[in-house]
Design an enzyme around this catalytic site. Structure first.
Site, PDB file in Angstrom:
ATOM      1  N   GLY A 112       0.819  -1.219   0.000  1.00  0.00           N
ATOM      2  CA  GLY A 112       0.000   0.000   0.000  1.00  0.00           C
ATOM      3  C   GLY A 112       0.845   1.258   0.000  1.00  0.00           C
ATOM      4  O   GLY A 112       0.541   2.231  -0.697  1.00  0.00           O
ATOM      5  N   CYS A 113       1.908   1.239   0.786  1.00  0.00           N
ATOM      6  CA  CYS A 113       2.779   2.415   0.896  1.00  0.00           C
ATOM      7  C   CYS A 113       3.530   2.655  -0.413  1.00  0.00           C
ATOM      8  O   CYS A 113       3.733   3.798  -0.822  1.00  0.00           O
ATOM      9  CB  CYS A 113       3.744   2.250   2.062  1.00  0.00           C
ATOM     10  SG  CYS A 113       2.876   2.099   3.637  1.00  0.00           S
ATOM     11  N   THR A 114       3.903   1.578  -1.089  1.00  0.00           N
ATOM     12  CA  THR A 114       4.575   1.697  -2.380  1.00  0.00           C
ATOM     13  C   THR A 114       3.603   2.239  -3.431  1.00  0.00           C
ATOM     14  O   THR A 114       3.949   3.138  -4.196  1.00  0.00           O
ATOM     15  CB  THR A 114       5.151   0.333  -2.812  1.00  0.00           C
ATOM     16  OG1 THR A 114       6.113  -0.078  -1.831  1.00  0.00           O
ATOM     17  CG2 THR A 114       5.817   0.416  -4.171  1.00  0.00           C
TER      18      THR A 114
END
Length: 148
Positions: free
Chosen positions: A43-45
């Site tokens: 998700g952060c990527t």
């Protein structure tokens, strides 16, 4: 929890390159201050790459983009290099910023409760006031949420 219209809390931490960054350095500029749980996770990527892919559109609207997590400088450096991120990632290892912005909260995964960083984004105006708070971040379309 901070509200729209509140003064954005100042802070002083280092980015992935060891440069000192303060919120007060950006007076007169619009800032996208986005909080994310962990470097190099799906998700952060997706979120970081969406901001990267639309970075010129954000710059054209006058935004400065700052990512914040509790990961250290070394972790941020790898994340920036791996995905060619054009904006600074702030290493909030002492939890100064996540605490001031109220994003260090109890989370739950598979029934286990733990403390972690909420995926929230604060848009701060030129006077240093919070203009928008996005608490339901669409990681794949985050820029669209910012440019709405």
């Amino acid at each position: 929890m901070l509200q729209i219209g509140d003064q954005a809390p100042d802070f002083e931490v280092k980015d992935q390159n060891g440069n000192v960054v303060r919120m007060s350095d950006f007076k007169g500029k619009k800032v996208v201050l986005y909080f994310y749980p962990k470097d190099d996770t799906p998700g952060c990527t997706a979120q970081a790459c969406n901001l990267r892919d639309n970075y010129d559109a954000l710059l054209a609207k006058g935004f400065v983009v700052l990512g914040v997590s509790v990961d250290d400088e070394k972790s941020h450096q790898k994340f920036v290099q791996k995905f060619d991120l054009p904006f600074p990632l702030l290493a909030d290892t002492e939890h100064e910023i996540v605490e001031k912005y109220g994003v260090w909260q109890e989370k739950s995964m598979y029934g286990r409760k733990y403390m972690g960083t909420m995926r929230y984004t604060f848009v701060v105006n030129e006077e240093g006031k919070i203009e928008d708070i996005i608490t339901k971040v669409d990681t794949k379309n985050h820029t669209a949420q910012l440019l709405k």
